[in-house]
Write a protein that holds these residues in place. Sequence first.
Motif, short mmCIF file in Angstrom:
data_model
loop_
_atom_site.label_atom_id
_atom_site.label_comp_id
_atom_site.label_asym_id
_atom_site.label_seq_id
_atom_site.Cartn_x
_atom_site.Cartn_y
_atom_site.Cartn_z
N CYS A 1 0.85 -1.19 0.00
CA CYS A 1 0.00 0.00 0.00
C CYS A 1 0.88 1.24 0.00
O CYS A 1 1.91 1.29 0.68
N CYS B 1 1.78 3.73 4.86
CA CYS B 1 1.16 2.45 5.27
C CYS B 1 2.08 1.24 5.06
O CYS B 1 2.41 0.56 6.00
N HIS C 1 -6.72 0.48 3.99
CA HIS C 1 -7.17 1.49 3.02
C HIS C 1 -8.01 0.94 1.88
O HIS C 1 -8.34 1.67 0.96
#
Length: 312
Positions: free
Chosen positions: A192, A197, A209
């Motif tokens: 990600c 992240c 997400h």
Amino acid sequence: MVLTMIDLRKQAEELHDRHSDTFQIGIEEIEAQLRTLVEGYSVPLDEAIRSVVNRNIPENNNPTTSTNNSNSQIKVGDINSSGQWVDIQIKIVDLWDPTSDSIDQVGLVGDETGTIKFTKWAKSNLPKLEANENYFLKNVVTDEWNGRFSIKLNRTTIIEPLNQDIEIGDGSTTVEGVLVDLQSGSGLIKRCTMDSCTRVLLNGSCAEHGEVEGKYDLRLKGVIDDGINVFEVIFNEQTTESLTGISLAEAESMATEAVDTGVVLTKMRNMLLGKYYKIQGSKFSRYLIANEAKPLSDSLDAEAILIQARSI
Ligand SMILES: [Zn+2]
């Protein structure tokens, strides 16, 4: 069903009441631990309560010990389970600001095998630990939280100043053995890119997400057997490339050509499994993060090492 804040607060208060004589943490901390388990890890409430109780009453895990003198003396780098009563010689590496009234002192201690977080409860009424001083701590309890180990000083802990300067190691360790497995999530993966992240995507989706574009990365999660122990070793892009000779760009074009990222892991498995390696890295919980990995060129030597290791 989503639990409201009030529910967890009430549960924390009840738990605190029920265990007021043994818990060394306050309602806030109990609530925070419950919240992490229930909201962060989707642990069912009754399971979370049991876990918080176990975590905060070390006697539950090991009823026979505590104040007796039969603890084993242990090195920081050898702490790999929670709820163990141990004696340990350490240096105070760093002191942090306590985040809660229930904590008197918190920070980092270490010895030549590495460093570990420590917590000293306000309730335990122990003398102050000074930064850069060396101590023999008797009767501390090991703990684990999110895969990280720590030690907790409690009412029964004895603090003795040490007249020696303990050298602090970086936890670096070397393992020689055979690569017996490469686990899923190895090879060409996507991470990600939202904020910072870096979570590994599963079918193009991040646990935090949702569906994101992501960025390719190379990683291996290997299992090394040295004849005595089994280690889970993480290789990053650099160490994966040095081990396989396959760069990230090459892995990407292999995947594009085959229209399948799985071809990369298949190829790496064929190259690496069953071979002997010398891996130098740092221990993080049950993982060894590889900094350097070299094939043991002479397999006769490797056999000799294994035979020798098994005979100890
Ligand atoms: Zn994410």
